[in-house]
Design an enzyme around this catalytic site. Structure first.
Site, short mmCIF file in Angstrom:
data_model
loop_
_atom_site.label_atom_id
_atom_site.label_comp_id
_atom_site.label_asym_id
_atom_site.label_seq_id
_atom_site.Cartn_x
_atom_site.Cartn_y
_atom_site.Cartn_z
N GLU A 24 0.89 -1.17 0.00
CA GLU A 24 0.00 0.00 0.00
C GLU A 24 0.92 1.21 0.00
O GLU A 24 1.55 1.52 1.01
CB GLU A 24 -0.89 -0.01 1.25
CG GLU A 24 -1.67 -1.29 1.47
CD GLU A 24 -2.80 -1.52 0.47
OE1 GLU A 24 -3.09 -0.58 -0.30
OE2 GLU A 24 -3.37 -2.61 0.46
N CYS A 50 -2.07 9.22 2.92
CA CYS A 50 -1.74 8.68 1.59
C CYS A 50 -2.84 8.98 0.58
O CYS A 50 -2.57 9.12 -0.60
CB CYS A 50 -1.49 7.18 1.69
SG CYS A 50 -2.87 6.30 2.42
P1 NAD Z 1 8.75 4.38 4.46
O1 NAD Z 1 8.61 3.48 3.29
O2 NAD Z 1 10.00 5.15 4.60
O3 NAD Z 1 8.55 3.57 5.83
C1 NAD Z 1 7.46 2.71 6.03
C2 NAD Z 1 7.85 1.59 7.00
O4 NAD Z 1 8.89 0.82 6.39
C3 NAD Z 1 8.42 2.08 8.33
O5 NAD Z 1 7.97 1.23 9.36
C4 NAD Z 1 9.92 1.92 8.14
O6 NAD Z 1 10.60 1.76 9.38
C5 NAD Z 1 9.97 0.66 7.31
N1 NAD Z 1 11.20 0.45 6.54
C6 NAD Z 1 12.19 1.34 6.27
N2 NAD Z 1 13.16 0.73 5.54
C7 NAD Z 1 12.76 -0.53 5.33
C8 NAD Z 1 13.32 -1.65 4.63
N3 NAD Z 1 14.48 -1.57 3.98
N4 NAD Z 1 12.62 -2.81 4.60
C9 NAD Z 1 11.42 -2.90 5.20
N5 NAD Z 1 10.86 -1.89 5.90
C10 NAD Z 1 11.52 -0.73 5.96
O7 NAD Z 1 7.47 5.31 4.42
P2 NAD Z 1 7.33 6.79 4.93
O8 NAD Z 1 7.93 7.66 3.90
O9 NAD Z 1 7.78 6.92 6.31
O10 NAD Z 1 5.73 6.90 4.87
C11 NAD Z 1 5.06 7.72 4.01
C12 NAD Z 1 4.70 6.97 2.73
O11 NAD Z 1 3.74 5.96 3.04
C13 NAD Z 1 4.04 7.88 1.73
O12 NAD Z 1 4.52 7.60 0.45
C14 NAD Z 1 2.56 7.48 1.82
O13 NAD Z 1 1.82 7.75 0.67
C15 NAD Z 1 2.68 6.04 2.11
N6 NAD Z 1 1.44 5.54 2.73
C16 NAD Z 1 0.63 4.72 2.01
C17 NAD Z 1 -0.56 4.28 2.55
C18 NAD Z 1 -1.51 3.40 1.78
O14 NAD Z 1 -2.39 2.82 2.37
N7 NAD Z 1 -1.37 3.30 0.46
C19 NAD Z 1 -0.90 4.65 3.85
C20 NAD Z 1 -0.05 5.47 4.55
C21 NAD Z 1 1.14 5.91 3.99
#
Ligand code: NAD
Length: 490
Positions: free
Chosen positions: A226, A260
């Site tokens: 997502e 998001c």
């Molecule tokens: P991110 O991808 O940086 O982090 C998300 C999660 O992934 C965190 O828990 C982080 O600790 C973890 N993570 C970081 N590196 C990782 C790795 N190498 N392997 C696995 N996990 C890892 O996301 P962000 O930038 O903090 O969040 C914002 C983004 O999330 C925006 O792009 C937003 O649109 C998206 N988002 C999408 C939805 C949806 O339902 N489509 C909902 C909320 C947020």
């Protein structure tokens, strides 16, 4: 962990290591058969109790969500609403969604076939910081209802909310080890989890989503992604102006735009562009910003310095290239270190970061459009396909227009709550916004593996009982011809 409202240290969270992820997954794996053996109704009762406890104790978690994310209380409450609705939905409907189903057999009358759904095992759930309660819990619930156990890795910024939710689930009767929370850094714990679980449920950025998908591919396990969006809102000429403005305020500035499914582009029909813009700007300018821990505030703070930097970068880049700030465009250090004003721009063009990249902040570009076809083309002119919104008095026309937008959810006369809140129907991303949606039947079936059990009776599906291979081929040919015409059998 820093409190966004003040910049002061909020809490120290244990930095989990690979061995912690391994231990959590091993414990979840050991607990899984016992949990899966419970009747579904019993599993459902846990989540109905959780639902009630959550509503009773919402004040505690609203405080935590606000302190961890900096969002206004009214926006934190959306998480309570969503989590309760999803808990009730899967508690009530999982038995129907997972029940074994009779399927047409290989040979009519002679083959009796069922489709079954088996849990995948241990689900790993990785979530970001913007919705620390509902993203953490509402995907775990269907995974658990399907008979899996789960290990949740929240974002380091919002671990307190996840830990609180786990405590509440246990109070509601969730047995120990059926779900665990591991806290710590994503680049370490994410891959550690991905190396051990049987399914990866990831919410976050497209950049990390791709890494998660690669790991899932290497291990040949399933995953849901997502991801981000650059969500369009289209205001057609016959829209009710005040309703559309109201929707734009909610759609762009809820959670300070760190949602998001929030709107980052608004296409308004020429005929009403000026009055729409004037009213939208006036409303945005007068929004009440602040850090109050009550419902008086209309928009809170950004959550982290990285997000503030992205917002400033996108706005500055657009302004340097000729875009006009209609309102906002400034930090508000008088309110807190991460506050940024609700910001509306016009004159945003291709080549500006704001035009196509996800900003994830309280910033929106407004465009005037000459025709509906132009609006449709521009709405679809993005690699993303998460959410969209259409405003019109003619809801039939709106629904037809909505279906032509390539986004996983499209709301008519609402920004996001209508589609998101319709939890009986899947929501997720098309194109680069994701894979395998949440909610509805798909939201729980993705945590299962299908299994076909077929019982063959009386004769095998092969030459037998002295029938030669040639005779068998002839009989089967006749049968196939019959089945072509007798619908009820084939
Ligand atoms: P991110 O991808 O940086 O982090 C998300 C999660 O992934 C965190 O828990 C982080 O600790 C973890 N993570 C970081 N590196 C990782 C790795 N190498 N392997 C696995 N996990 C890892 O996301 P962000 O930038 O903090 O969040 C914002 C983004 O999330 C925006 O792009 C937003 O649109 C998206 N988002 C999408 C939805 C949806 O339902 N489509 C909902 C909320 C947020």
């Amino acid at each position: 962990m820093i409190a966004p409202f003040t910049g002061a240290e909020l809490a120290c969270i244990p930095a989990g290591q690979e061995c912690d992820a391994a231990a959590a997954v091993a414990a979840a794996r050991a607990a899984q058969p016992g949990w899966a053996a419970l009747p579904l109704a019993e599993r459902g009762r846990v989540f109905l109790r959780f639902h009630d406890l959550l509503l009773d104790r919402q004040g505690e978690v609203l405080d935590l969500i606000q302190q961890e994310t900096g969002k206004a209380r009214r926006h934190a409450f959306e998480e309570i609403l969503d989590t309760a609705v999803v808990a009730r939905y899967y508690a009530r409907h999982s038995a129907r969604l997972l029940r074994r189903r009779r399927r047409k057999g290989a040979l009519p009358l002679l083959t009796k076939t069922w489709e079954l759904r088996a849990p995948v095992g241990v689900a790993g759930v990785i979530v970001p910081w913007n919705f620390p309660l509902n993203l953490a819990i509402t995907d775990a619930i269907p995974a658990l209802m399907a008979g899996n156990t789960a290990v949740l890795k929240p974002d380091p910024q919002t671990s307190l909310t996840a830990l609180w939710a786990l405590d509440l689930l246990r109070e509601a009767g969730l047995p120990a080890d059926v779900m665990a929370v591991i806290t710590g850094e994503g680049p370490l714990l994410g891959p550690a989890l991905g190396a051990r679980v049987d399914y990866l449920m990831f919410t976050g950025s497209a950049r990390v989503g791709r890494m998660v998908a690669r790991q899932a591919a290497d291990r040949l396990i399933g995953c849901s992604l997502e991801l981000g969006g650059k969500n369009p809102m289209v205001v057609l000429a016959d829209a009710v102006l005040e309703d559309a403005v109201d929707g734009a305020i909610r759609g762009c500035f809820a959670g300070a735009g760190q949602v998001c499914i929030s709107m980052e582009r608004i296409y308004v029909a020429d005929a009403i562009f000026r009055p729409f813009l004037a009213r939208f700007v006036e409303r945005a300018r007068n929004l009440k910003l602040g850090a109050a821990m009550d419902y008086s505030v209309e928009m809170g703070s950004l959550t982290n310095a990285r997000q503030l930097a992205t917002v400033e970068d996108h706005v500055n880049d657009a302004v340097a290239k000729g875009a006009l700030v209609q309102t906002g465009g400034r930090r508000r250090p008088d309110l807190g270190p991460l506050f940024y004003e609700p910001t509306i721009l016009t004159g945003v063009r291709e080549g500006m970061k704001l035009y196509a990249e996800e900003t994830f902040g309280p910033v929106v570009s407004v465009y005037s459009i000459a025709t509906e076809e132009e609006a449709l083309r521009l709405a679809n002119d993005t690699p993303y396909g998460l959410n969209a919104s259409v405003w019109t008095r003619d809801t039939r026309r709106g629904a037809r227009f909505a279906a032509r937008i390539r986004a996983g959810s499209v709301n008519v006369n609402e920004a996001y709550a209508a589609a998101w809140g319709s939890v009986d129907s899947p929501v997720g991303g098309m194109k680069e916004s994701g894979l395998r949606p949440r909610h509805g039947a798909e939201g729980i079936l993705r945590f299962t593996e299908s299994q076909t059990v077929a019982v063959q009776r009386l004769i095998p599906i092969a030459p037998s009982h002295g029938i030669s291979a040639g005779a068998f081929a002839r009989v089967m040919t006749v049968l196939l011809r019959l089945l072509r015409y007798i619908r009820i059998l084939g």
